[in-house]
Design a protein around this motif. Structure first.
Motif, PDB file in Angstrom:
ATOM      1  N   ASP A 115       0.750  -1.116   0.087  1.00  0.00           N
ATOM      2  CA  ASP A 115      -0.020  -0.017   0.037  1.00  0.00           C
ATOM      3  C   ASP A 115       0.936   1.194   0.162  1.00  0.00           C
ATOM      4  O   ASP A 115       0.880   2.050   0.926  1.00  0.00           O
ATOM      5  CB  ASP A 115      -0.892  -0.026   1.282  1.00  0.00           C
ATOM      6  CG  ASP A 115      -2.078   1.123   0.966  1.00  0.00           C
ATOM      7  OD1 ASP A 115      -2.112   1.857   0.096  1.00  0.00           O
ATOM      8  OD2 ASP A 115      -2.643   1.407   2.160  1.00  0.00           O
ATOM      9  N   LEU A 116       1.484   1.704  -1.203  1.00  0.00           N
ATOM     10  CA  LEU A 116       2.587   2.505  -1.272  1.00  0.00           C
ATOM     11  C   LEU A 116       1.897   3.978  -1.195  1.00  0.00           C
ATOM     12  O   LEU A 116       2.444   4.758  -0.798  1.00  0.00           O
ATOM     13  CB  LEU A 116       3.393   2.582  -2.523  1.00  0.00           C
ATOM     14  CG  LEU A 116       4.291   1.168  -2.499  1.00  0.00           C
ATOM     15  CD1 LEU A 116       4.765   1.235  -4.311  1.00  0.00           C
ATOM     16  CD2 LEU A 116       5.313   1.061  -1.557  1.00  0.00           C
ATOM     17  N   LEU A 117       0.525   3.905  -1.435  1.00  0.00           N
ATOM     18  CA  LEU A 117      -0.025   5.355  -1.371  1.00  0.00           C
ATOM     19  C   LEU A 117      -0.939   5.428  -0.192  1.00  0.00           C
ATOM     20  O   LEU A 117      -1.582   6.469  -0.063  1.00  0.00           O
ATOM     21  CB  LEU A 117      -0.939   5.505  -2.599  1.00  0.00           C
ATOM     22  CG  LEU A 117      -0.089   5.714  -4.095  1.00  0.00           C
ATOM     23  CD1 LEU A 117      -1.121   5.639  -4.954  1.00  0.00           C
ATOM     24  CD2 LEU A 117       0.797   6.945  -4.125  1.00  0.00           C
ATOM     25  N   ASP A 118      -0.853   4.607   0.828  1.00  0.00           N
ATOM     26  CA  ASP A 118      -1.681   4.558   2.096  1.00  0.00           C
ATOM     27  C   ASP A 118      -3.355   4.548   1.559  1.00  0.00           C
ATOM     28  O   ASP A 118      -3.698   5.587   2.255  1.00  0.00           O
ATOM     29  CB  ASP A 118      -1.257   5.868   2.884  1.00  0.00           C
ATOM     30  CG  ASP A 118       0.142   5.759   3.291  1.00  0.00           C
ATOM     31  OD1 ASP A 118       0.753   4.578   3.638  1.00  0.00           O
ATOM     32  OD2 ASP A 118       0.833   6.664   3.513  1.00  0.00           O
ATOM     33  N   LEU A 119      -3.720   4.066   0.670  1.00  0.00           N
ATOM     34  CA  LEU A 119      -5.122   3.933   0.464  1.00  0.00           C
ATOM     35  C   LEU A 119      -5.714   3.572   1.584  1.00  0.00           C
ATOM     36  O   LEU A 119      -6.916   3.789   1.636  1.00  0.00           O
ATOM     37  CB  LEU A 119      -5.206   3.065  -0.767  1.00  0.00           C
ATOM     38  CG  LEU A 119      -4.456   3.428  -1.994  1.00  0.00           C
ATOM     39  CD1 LEU A 119      -4.982   2.516  -3.234  1.00  0.00           C
ATOM     40  CD2 LEU A 119      -4.889   4.991  -2.391  1.00  0.00           C
ATOM     41  N   ASP A 120      -5.064   2.387   2.405  1.00  0.00           N
ATOM     42  CA  ASP A 120      -6.158   2.081   3.646  1.00  0.00           C
ATOM     43  C   ASP A 120      -6.468   3.296   4.511  1.00  0.00           C
ATOM     44  O   ASP A 120      -7.583   2.903   5.009  1.00  0.00           O
ATOM     45  CB  ASP A 120      -5.025   1.112   4.074  1.00  0.00           C
ATOM     46  CG  ASP A 120      -5.763  -0.094   5.030  1.00  0.00           C
ATOM     47  OD1 ASP A 120      -6.839  -0.609   4.326  1.00  0.00           O
ATOM     48  OD2 ASP A 120      -5.646  -0.344   6.244  1.00  0.00           O
ATOM     49  N   ASP A 121      -5.699   4.274   4.434  1.00  0.00           N
ATOM     50  CA  ASP A 121      -6.228   5.479   5.443  1.00  0.00           C
ATOM     51  C   ASP A 121      -7.628   6.063   5.032  1.00  0.00           C
ATOM     52  O   ASP A 121      -8.112   6.594   5.831  1.00  0.00           O
ATOM     53  CB  ASP A 121      -4.927   6.328   5.527  1.00  0.00           C
ATOM     54  CG  ASP A 121      -3.817   5.839   5.906  1.00  0.00           C
ATOM     55  OD1 ASP A 121      -3.786   4.821   6.671  1.00  0.00           O
ATOM     56  OD2 ASP A 121      -2.635   6.514   5.842  1.00  0.00           O
ATOM     57  N   ASP A 122      -7.734   5.975   3.939  1.00  0.00           N
ATOM     58  CA  ASP A 122      -8.819   6.594   3.134  1.00  0.00           C
ATOM     59  C   ASP A 122     -10.184   5.803   3.842  1.00  0.00           C
ATOM     60  O   ASP A 122     -11.461   6.283   3.651  1.00  0.00           O
ATOM     61  CB  ASP A 122      -9.088   6.702   2.020  1.00  0.00           C
ATOM     62  CG  ASP A 122      -8.080   7.504   1.323  1.00  0.00           C
ATOM     63  OD1 ASP A 122      -7.620   8.401   1.997  1.00  0.00           O
ATOM     64  OD2 ASP A 122      -7.601   7.452   0.076  1.00  0.00           O
ATOM     65  N   LEU A 123     -10.183   4.401   4.276  1.00  0.00           N
ATOM     66  CA  LEU A 123     -11.185   3.816   4.842  1.00  0.00           C
ATOM     67  C   LEU A 123     -11.539   4.406   6.198  1.00  0.00           C
ATOM     68  O   LEU A 123     -11.150   4.566   6.938  1.00  0.00           O
ATOM     69  CB  LEU A 123     -10.940   2.208   4.864  1.00  0.00           C
ATOM     70  CG  LEU A 123     -10.318   1.405   3.639  1.00  0.00           C
ATOM     71  CD1 LEU A 123      -9.997   0.142   4.070  1.00  0.00           C
ATOM     72  CD2 LEU A 123     -11.331   1.569   2.579  1.00  0.00           C
ATOM     73  N   ASP A 124     -13.198   4.514   6.157  1.00  0.00           N
ATOM     74  CA  ASP A 124     -13.688   4.956   7.443  1.00  0.00           C
ATOM     75  C   ASP A 124     -13.826   3.545   8.414  1.00  0.00           C
ATOM     76  O   ASP A 124     -13.567   2.467   8.044  1.00  0.00           O
ATOM     77  CB  ASP A 124     -15.083   5.616   7.109  1.00  0.00           C
ATOM     78  CG  ASP A 124     -16.130   4.884   6.666  1.00  0.00           C
ATOM     79  OD1 ASP A 124     -15.963   3.540   6.740  1.00  0.00           O
ATOM     80  OD2 ASP A 124     -17.015   5.444   6.073  1.00  0.00           O
ATOM     81  N   GLY A 125     -14.309   3.824   9.629  1.00  0.00           N
ATOM     82  CA  GLY A 125     -14.637   3.012  10.418  1.00  0.00           C
ATOM     83  C   GLY A 125     -15.551   1.574   9.969  1.00  0.00           C
ATOM     84  O   GLY A 125     -15.032   0.549  10.249  1.00  0.00           O
TER      85      GLY A 125
END
Length: 390
Positions: free
Chosen positions: A9-19
């Motif tokens: 996840d080089l672009l930190d897409l996981d951070d865009d997920l809400d709870g």
């Protein structure tokens, strides 16, 4: 594997997920890891799948028709359904096909085009996985051109009589109800044909190299008589089944990102452990170039899926958006799996690792639900304003 997923996840897409998104994604991932992943190798090798048992487990998980409203369906966002598809296809494309044919084709057709009685009769049981459905559009001589279908439905008093055949039907022999599309004197219409109806038979396709953990069947209709109440009242014209196909294709756009991610994560773990010339092969420049290229390509597919999901959640998605996603993501996912296999060398050709299994499955995904060539022409038509299909 979790460390490899984080590194990919080089672009930190996981951070865009809400709870809520994260909880759903993690719940489906845990089910996939605990229930599906330990068994998929054997299911694939044996060419079998405990589909009815799994359908009920998928139903309990809440992923069958999860993007539909009411009738026992979760009413989830389209993007949440996409997250679920990615986690399921990270194990195997055949498993995602089971879920998407049930929810995005069979259930969607009843939900979108059916009568209230039809919805009440079928959808709650299908959402629980207690009842299975299939979608009968493709024929032996009518694949990319569904307008060429030969299956006919003729009105006879209060009934309809159907004759013809459908081919390459996922879940066909398992289905309690088949959504069958047929020509009538007034154009294409959709019908619900129940298992056990006189003249309605199925035969499974065997000797498959791809999608082995999936049931693929032929449907044969020989003077099959169904009542008018079995006709989908809003299923009129080719736009109806094509609309359902857009739903299924949307799940593919997300699903293949899971297959590609799993193949690449497996190759990343392998390369960190495989030693040649006194160091892990992950430390060699050529291998690192492969990983850099593949990881960037993977994130492109994930960004594409996320964008189309956002459009769908906003009610703005159009057929060319879906074609863009299937055209780009399936091709890229297939290329990722093929190249990831090369990192594993000889080990990559066995089912001990999932990489080549994903690749051969994606060969089918590249073709079904609209071939790569069909989506090429959809995009070409959108760009030029000219239709090149004929």
């Amino acid at each position: 594997m979790s460390d490899a997923l984080d590194r990919l996840d080089l672009l930190d897409l996981d951070d865009d997920l809400d709870g809520d998104d994260r909880l759903l994604r993690d719940t489906v991932r845990k089910f996939a890891d605990d229930r599906l992943r330990p068994n998929i190798r054997q299911w694939f090798e044996d060419g079998t799948l405990p589909a009815r048992e799994l359908a009920q487990e998928f139903g309990a998980l809440g992923v069958l028709g999860m993007h539909l409203e009411g009738y026992g369906c979760a009413g989830a966002k389209a993007s949440q359904y996409g997250l679920a598809c990615a986690e399921i296809e990270a194990v195997d494309s055949g498993l995602r096909s089971l879920v998407s044919v049930q929810g995005s084709l069979a259930m969607f057709c009843i939900w979108k085009y059916g009568s209230e009685d039809q919805k009440q009769q079928w959808l709650p049981g299908m959402a629980k996985g207690e009842l299975l459905g299939c979608f009968g559009l493709t024929e032996p001589d009518a694949g990319s051109d569904p307008a060429g279908m030969r299956t006919r439905a003729v009105r006879d008093g209060d009934d309809w009589v159907l004759n013809g055949s459908k081919m390459w039907i996922t879940n066909g022999s398992l289905a309690d109800v088949a959504v069958v599309w047929a020509r009538t004197d007034d154009g294409v219409r959709g019908f619900l044909v129940e298992k056990g109806t006189k003249g309605f038979t199925t035969q499974d396709v065997h000797h498959k190299i791809s999608l082995r953990a999936s049931v693929t069947s032929e449907l044969v209709l020989d003077d099959v008589r169904v009542p008018e109440s079995s006709r989908l009242p809003e299923g009129l014209g080719l736009k109806a089944p094509l609309g359902a196909l857009s739903e299924a294709r949307y799940g593919i756009v997300w699903g293949v990102t899971g297959a590609a991610r799993d193949a690449l994560a497996s190759a990343l773990d392998y390369a960190g452990e495989r030693t040649q010339f006194d160091k892990p092969i992950a430390g060699f420049q050529l291998t690192q170039k492969k990983f850099a290229d593949l990881a960037v390509a993977l994130q492109h597919t994930q960004l594409t899926a996320a964008r189309i999901g956002a459009l769908k959640d906003a009610g703005r998605v159009r057929p060319h958006h879906i074609s863009f996603g299937k055209f780009s993501n399936v091709r890229t996912a297939l290329e990722i799996c093929r190249e990831a296999r090369s990192i594993l060398g000889g080990s990559g050709i066995t089912t001990e690792y999932p990489v080549l299994r994903h690749a051969v499955n994606l060969e089918t995904v590249y073709t079904y639900e609209g071939t790569h060539e069909v989506h090429t022409l959809v995009l070409g038509s959108k760009l030029t304003g000219l239709d090149a299909f004929r």
